[in-house]
Write a protein that holds these residues in place. Structure first.
Motif, PDB file in Angstrom:
ATOM      1  N   PRO A   1      10.177  37.040  36.435  1.00 35.35           N
ATOM      2  CA  PRO A   1       8.884  37.338  35.793  1.00 35.35           C
ATOM      3  C   PRO A   1       8.486  36.381  34.669  1.00 35.35           C
ATOM      4  N   ALA A   2       9.458  35.802  33.962  1.00 36.09           N
ATOM      5  CA  ALA A   2       9.082  34.844  32.908  1.00 36.09           C
ATOM      6  C   ALA A   2       8.411  33.621  33.550  1.00 36.09           C
ATOM      7  N   GLY A   3       9.005  33.112  34.628  1.00 31.00           N
ATOM      8  CA  GLY A   3       8.407  31.988  35.339  1.00 31.00           C
ATOM      9  C   GLY A   3       7.057  32.352  35.933  1.00 31.00           C
ATOM     10  N   MET A   4       6.960  33.561  36.459  1.00 28.89           N
ATOM     11  CA  MET A   4       5.700  34.004  37.083  1.00 28.89           C
ATOM     12  C   MET A   4       4.558  34.023  36.072  1.00 28.89           C
ATOM     13  N   VAL A   5       4.796  34.613  34.894  1.00 26.26           N
ATOM     14  CA  VAL A   5       3.686  34.694  33.928  1.00 26.26           C
ATOM     15  C   VAL A   5       3.377  33.327  33.315  1.00 26.26           C
ATOM     16  N   ALA A   6       4.411  32.475  33.191  1.00 24.75           N
ATOM     17  CA  ALA A   6       4.147  31.116  32.680  1.00 24.75           C
ATOM     18  C   ALA A   6       3.264  30.364  33.678  1.00 24.75           C
TER      19      ALA A   6
ATOM     20  N   SER B   1      14.164  39.727  33.674  1.00 29.15           N
ATOM     21  CA  SER B   1      14.668  39.544  35.032  1.00 29.15           C
ATOM     22  C   SER B   1      15.065  40.907  35.563  1.00 29.15           C
ATOM     23  N   TYR B   2      14.528  41.258  36.720  1.00 26.45           N
ATOM     24  CA  TYR B   2      14.763  42.606  37.243  1.00 26.45           C
ATOM     25  C   TYR B   2      15.576  42.603  38.530  1.00 26.45           C
ATOM     26  N   GLY B   3      15.500  41.529  39.288  1.00 32.06           N
ATOM     27  CA  GLY B   3      16.135  41.545  40.606  1.00 32.06           C
ATOM     28  C   GLY B   3      15.545  42.608  41.501  1.00 32.06           C
ATOM     29  N   ALA B   4      14.300  42.941  41.246  1.00 33.88           N
ATOM     30  CA  ALA B   4      13.556  43.932  42.026  1.00 33.88           C
ATOM     31  C   ALA B   4      12.096  43.512  41.954  1.00 33.88           C
ATOM     32  N   PRO B   5      11.269  43.922  42.916  1.00 38.36           N
ATOM     33  CA  PRO B   5       9.883  43.434  42.914  1.00 38.36           C
ATOM     34  C   PRO B   5       9.127  43.805  41.636  1.00 38.36           C
ATOM     35  N   ALA B   6       8.258  42.911  41.186  1.00 40.42           N
ATOM     36  CA  ALA B   6       7.439  43.179  40.008  1.00 40.42           C
ATOM     37  C   ALA B   6       6.056  42.571  40.231  1.00 40.42           C
TER      38      ALA B   6
ATOM     39  N   GLN C   1       5.501  39.147  28.137  1.00 42.49           N
ATOM     40  CA  GLN C   1       6.452  39.474  29.204  1.00 42.49           C
ATOM     41  C   GLN C   1       7.840  39.781  28.641  1.00 42.49           C
ATOM     42  N   LEU C   2       8.262  38.996  27.655  1.00 40.93           N
ATOM     43  CA  LEU C   2       9.612  39.181  27.098  1.00 40.93           C
ATOM     44  C   LEU C   2       9.794  40.594  26.556  1.00 40.93           C
ATOM     45  N   ALA C   3       8.722  41.148  26.017  1.00 42.72           N
ATOM     46  CA  ALA C   3       8.790  42.520  25.484  1.00 42.72           C
ATOM     47  C   ALA C   3       9.109  43.525  26.588  1.00 42.72           C
ATOM     48  N   CYS C   4       8.873  43.149  27.844  1.00 45.40           N
ATOM     49  CA  CYS C   4       9.102  44.068  28.972  1.00 45.40           C
ATOM     50  C   CYS C   4      10.360  43.707  29.766  1.00 45.40           C
ATOM     51  N   GLY C   5      11.151  42.766  29.242  1.00 43.90           N
ATOM     52  CA  GLY C   5      12.324  42.305  29.992  1.00 43.90           C
ATOM     53  C   GLY C   5      11.984  41.047  30.754  1.00 43.90           C
TER      54      GLY C   5
END
Ligand code: PLP
Length: 425
Positions: free
Chosen positions: A302-307, A84-89, A78-82
């Motif tokens: 997203p980091a929390g989501m994938v964890a 935090s987006y503040g937009a849906p992912a 996930q880190l390779a893709c950023g």
């Protein structure tokens, strides 16, 4: 001086009590906390290279133990893709659907960054949906540090809420009614006194925040019936019990479907993730669909989501939960047996992968019961266990947690430590 002591003395200047969450300061057991250097599997290592078997698992979230490979790999990808987006992912949708498979009461939900926020917002939604003001909570149940929930009756009798914390003004808790846990009669009397003004009854369906206290057999079903009869909502705060007492939480284990659910801890796999949700008609009042405002800059991060996703993925593989639950009941049976050998009054219980014990012959059905346990003995036991390399919660009124990394040999080592500790009590 040990490195832990040196670093903690600096912490005392920086943070109230040297910590960023109060129980970590060991105030109720005395002494100073060790400073963690690193963690792996069932173990914590401090700055002086002492190793402890960890029965806190970050206060519940780490069902796989520390730093499991699957979660590490998911995070790196996930880190390779950023991060935090503040937009849906997409990870938000995948985690939500995964959670929903286990907790079907979550017809619609929203992620937050903590359990505190999740419960605070669930209450706002309950009030917004019902147009009612009052909230019923139970003595000894903790729902995070938000103002309206830092109240309890104290006397064990149903009363109007009084603040339990300086800085919480009386008007904020005036609509928080508090009753003893496991006392369905007290809840029924409240409904008789306030038949049209109770918005929601909120509880930990299995208490983990005043020690470990399971519900009596028909308590949850009784609450379901009463709330339905009086047009109130039932909210299970499963921030701690979710994915812990069973893969479908307490609601799955006891077969009672609440209107609102809060989750946290396990669903973030050790990252700051909370969630509230429930019936679709209720959740439709949340902005932007409806008039109840709630938001969060890092919600659904997203980091929390994938964890969370990787954690739940491993945790729900066949046999993993059941093996851990078995290890937990072996631990509890072993502790009880050893306490008995030395004639020490002791009650220990577990449900799934959560456990607790009191220095009291039991049974313990409420916080008032729990407060009658021998906390001096607990303090001694805590420090003896620590000397023998086992780290339990630094308070007599907290639950314990195991993980998939707590294999039978780790449990055996713990029971040996317990034997030595009980002997010296
Ligand atoms: C931990 C906990 C909370 C609060 O969650 P935080 O992430 O610490 O804000 C709320 N309710 C219950 C039942 C909890 O165990």
């Amino acid at each position: 001086m040990s490195r832990s002591k040196d670093v903690f003395s600096q912490a005392l200047n920086l943070f109230p009590g040297g910590v960023n969450s109060p129980v970590r300061s060991w105030r109720s057991v005395g002494g100073e906390p060790f400073i963690v250097d690193r963690a792996e599997g069932p173990y914590l290592f401090d700055l002086d290279n002492n190793r402890y078997i960890d029965y806190l698992c970050s206060w519940g979230p780490l069902v796989l133990g520390h730093a499991p490979t699957a979660v590490k790999e998911a995070l790196i990808a996930q880190l390779a893709c950023g991060w935090s987006y503040g937009a849906p992912a997409e990870p938000e949708m995948i985690l939500a659907k995964t959670i929903q498979e286990h907790v079907p009461a979550l017809e619609m939900m929203r992620f937050t960054s903590s359990g505190t926020e999740a419960v605070m917002h669930a209450l706002r939604v309950a009030r917004g949906f019902t147009g009612r003001n009052k909230v019923v909570k139970f003595d000894g149940c903790y729902h995070g540090a938000s103002d309206a929930l830092l109240a309890k009756a104290g006397s064990g009798v149903a009363t109007l809420g009084l603040p339990d914390c300086a800085g919480v003004i009386p008007s904020v808790v005036a609509d928080t009614l508090t009753v003893p846990f496991n006392d369905i009669g007290a809840v029924e009397s409240l409904f008789k006194s306030y038949p049209d003004t109770i918005a929601v009854v909120v509880l930990e369906p299995v208490i983990g925040n005043s020690g470990f206290i399971p519900p009596k057999s028909d308590f949850l079903a009784g609450l379901r019936e009463l709330t339905s009869r009086y047009g109130s909502l039932l909210c299970f705060d499963e921030v701690m019990t979710g994915f812990r007492v069973s893969l479908s939480g307490a609601q799955g284990h006891f077969g009672v479907r609440p209107d609102l659910v809060t989750l946290g801890k396990v669903i973030g796999g050790g990252f700051p993730v909370g969630l509230y949700g429930g019936r679709r008609d209720i959740m439709s009042v949340v902005a932007p669909l409806g008039p109840v405002y709630q938001a969060g800059t890092l919600s659904g991060n997203p980091a929390g989501m994938v964890a969370g996703l990787a954690t739940i993925g491993e945790w729900t593989k066949p046999g993993v939960f059941d093996r851990t639950a078995q290890a937990t009941s072996n631990l509890v049976a072993g502790l009880s047996e050893r306490a008995r050998r030395f004639g020490i009054p002791f009650t220990a219980q577990s449900l799934g992968t959560m456990f607790g014990f009191f220095f009291h012959p039991g049974p313990i059905h409420s916080y008032d019961d729990a407060k009658r346990s021998d906390t001096e003995r607990f303090k001694k036991f805590f420090h003896l266990m620590l000397e023998h390399g086992v780290y339990m919660a630094p308070s007599a009124f907290e639950a314990g947690f195991t993980s998939a990394a707590h294999t039978p040999d780790v449990i055996d080592a713990t029971l040996e430590a317990a034997h030595e500790s009980f002997k010296q009590l």
